[in-house]
Design an enzyme around this catalytic site. Structure first.
Site, PDB file in Angstrom:
ATOM      1  N   HIS A  37       0.836  -1.209   0.000  1.00 56.70           N
ATOM      2  CA  HIS A  37       0.000   0.000   0.000  1.00 56.70           C
ATOM      3  C   HIS A  37       0.871   1.259   0.000  1.00 56.70           C
ATOM      4  CE1 HIS A  37      -2.598  -2.974   2.328  1.00 56.70           C
ATOM      5  NE2 HIS A  37      -3.382  -2.654   1.343  1.00 56.70           N
ATOM      6  N   GLN A  61     -17.932  -6.904  -1.527  1.00 59.70           N
ATOM      7  CA  GLN A  61     -17.046  -7.743  -2.330  1.00 59.70           C
ATOM      8  C   GLN A  61     -16.656  -9.044  -1.638  1.00 59.70           C
ATOM      9  OE1 GLN A  61     -14.113  -4.457  -2.421  1.00 59.70           O
ATOM     10  NE2 GLN A  61     -12.539  -6.014  -2.133  1.00 59.70           N
ATOM     11  N   ASP A 150      -3.248  -7.699  -7.456  1.00 65.29           N
ATOM     12  CA  ASP A 150      -4.631  -8.000  -7.825  1.00 65.29           C
ATOM     13  C   ASP A 150      -4.780  -7.699  -9.318  1.00 65.29           C
ATOM     14  OD1 ASP A 150      -5.993  -8.414  -5.019  1.00 65.29           O
ATOM     15  OD2 ASP A 150      -4.639  -6.724  -4.823  1.00 65.29           O
ATOM     16  N   SER A 185       0.679  -8.993   1.832  1.00 63.00           N
ATOM     17  CA  SER A 185      -0.779  -8.963   1.863  1.00 63.00           C
ATOM     18  C   SER A 185      -1.237  -8.750   3.293  1.00 63.00           C
ATOM     19  CB  SER A 185      -1.329 -10.295   1.345  1.00 63.00           C
ATOM     20  OG  SER A 185      -2.690 -10.437   1.696  1.00 63.00           O
TER      21      SER A 185
HETATM   22  P1  AMP Z   1      -6.248  -4.075  -0.371  1.00 60.92           P
HETATM   23  O1  AMP Z   1      -6.122  -3.236   0.848  1.00 60.92           O
HETATM   24  O2  AMP Z   1      -5.779  -5.478  -0.203  1.00 60.92           O
HETATM   25  O3  AMP Z   1      -7.599  -3.952  -1.031  1.00 60.92           O
HETATM   26  O4  AMP Z   1      -5.226  -3.455  -1.409  1.00 60.92           O
HETATM   27  C1  AMP Z   1      -5.299  -2.098  -1.773  1.00 60.92           C
HETATM   28  C2  AMP Z   1      -4.421  -1.876  -2.980  1.00 60.92           C
HETATM   29  O5  AMP Z   1      -3.083  -2.231  -2.650  1.00 60.92           O
HETATM   30  C3  AMP Z   1      -4.837  -2.759  -4.172  1.00 60.92           C
HETATM   31  O6  AMP Z   1      -4.733  -2.003  -5.360  1.00 60.92           O
HETATM   32  C4  AMP Z   1      -3.833  -3.855  -4.129  1.00 60.92           C
HETATM   33  O7  AMP Z   1      -3.586  -4.437  -5.385  1.00 60.92           O
HETATM   34  C5  AMP Z   1      -2.598  -3.133  -3.629  1.00 60.92           C
HETATM   35  N1  AMP Z   1      -1.668  -4.097  -3.036  1.00 60.92           N
HETATM   36  C6  AMP Z   1      -1.934  -5.003  -2.055  1.00 60.92           C
HETATM   37  N2  AMP Z   1      -0.842  -5.768  -1.821  1.00 60.92           N
HETATM   38  C7  AMP Z   1       0.123  -5.335  -2.677  1.00 60.92           C
HETATM   39  C8  AMP Z   1       1.470  -5.721  -2.918  1.00 60.92           C
HETATM   40  N3  AMP Z   1       2.052  -6.720  -2.242  1.00 60.92           N
HETATM   41  N4  AMP Z   1       2.154  -5.053  -3.863  1.00 60.92           N
HETATM   42  C9  AMP Z   1       1.577  -4.042  -4.563  1.00 60.92           C
HETATM   43  N5  AMP Z   1       0.313  -3.632  -4.379  1.00 60.92           N
HETATM   44  C10 AMP Z   1      -0.407  -4.263  -3.451  1.00 60.92           C
END
Ligand code: AMP
Length: 282
Positions: A37, A61, A150, A185
């Protein structure tokens, strides 16, 4: 950094900034922030006058048997991290604020969802597209930042921006990984210690697939079999899918050519992890 919890206040701030001619970089997240993030935020910081991050665990979702209630949350830590990374606004609405009643309109994604996570999580991308549409209308960003972790989400948002004529530039940012290769993650904290060790096999299997492609492998089936075998041999994780498709169209391939994605999802006891490599083949 300003904390904002209502849509009305957020819209007031955005129109003020837009009136001043400022560009707006928007980073939508579900919180429990990690370096993935923060990398999105740092790209947004470099490329825009104003940076907005949203934290919202979007119930729409999540499927009924998925991890909405156990999804990790830590607002105070997130807020400090977002501020340190240079965010100007943190938008943190409640579920009631975002969905005061059953939605009277939802966005239905027609393309690029019959494979990968779209297949195993029915309705997931409709929920993503609905909340992102709402957030885009609230933020009216110049640029929106999404992670390639993603990759299907990036493909779906690309379609959303095009089809709904959002004047927004989509920025897709590379996957940020732990030193041992595991993609960062928020869900990694819900892995048991033994599973955390085994989870490195996801990255390893993708590396082996990439090596096979470099050596001339051009069969999608042989490539996905290779990845599945490596994962089954080295972990107790249950493979949800391993697929090799064109990217970003997400169509099956007879033969590997052009830009392709090798994508996988593996279920551990409390967590389902995803990862992918996007590879360009001449
Ligand atoms: P989330 O909070 O999991 O919904 O992720 C928010 C954003 O951060 C989304 O666009 C994800 O693709 C991105 N994101 C999550 N993990 C990673 C990572 N390891 N590397 C790059 N972007 C990430």
């Amino acid at each position: 950094m300003k904390l904002i919890t209502t849509i009305k206040d957020m819209q007031t701030e955005i129109s003020k900034q837009k009136g001043l001619g400022k560009s707006i970089g928007f980073v939508p997240t579900m919180g429990f922030l990690h370096e993935g993030h923060l990398t999105l935020l740092s790209h947004a910081r470099k490329e825009n006058d104003i940076v907005v991050i949203s934290i919202f665990v979007n119930p729409l979702q999540f499927g009924p048997s998925e991890d909405f209630s156990t999804y990790p949350r830590d607002f105070d830590r997130d807020s400090a991290l977002a501020e340190a990374e240079g965010a100007d606004y943190l938008f943190y609405p409640s579920v009631e604020e975002m969905y005061p009643h059953e939605p009277s309109v939802k966005v239905v994604v027609q393309e690029r969802t019959d494979v990968l996570c779209g297949k195993s999580r029915p309705g997931h991308f409709d929920g993503v597209a609905t909340v992102i549409t709402k957030l885009f209308h609230i933020m009216m960003p110049t640029r929106a930042y999404f992670g390639k972790k993603d990759a299907q989400q990036v493909a779906v948002i690309d379609g959303l921006i095009t089809d709904f004529h959002f004047p927004i530039q989509l920025a897709a940012v590379d996957i940020v990984r732990e030193p041992d290769g595991l993609a960062k993650s928020s869900r990694n904290v819900n892995l048991l210690p033994e599973e955390r060790q085994q989870a490195t096999v996801l990255f390893k299997s993708l590396q082996m697939a990439k090596k096979a492609v470099d050596k001339g492998e051009r069969s999608p089936a042989r490539l996905s079999n290779l990845v599945s075998e490596v994962i089954s041999n080295d972990s107790n994780g249950q493979i949800d899918y391993v697929e090799v498709l064109s990217y970003p169209q997400l169509k099956p391939l007879e033969k590997l050519a052009g830009t392709i994605i090798i994508a996988l999802a593996v279920k551990f006891s409390k967590v389902r992890l995803i990862d992918n490599f996007i590879i360009h083949i001449d």
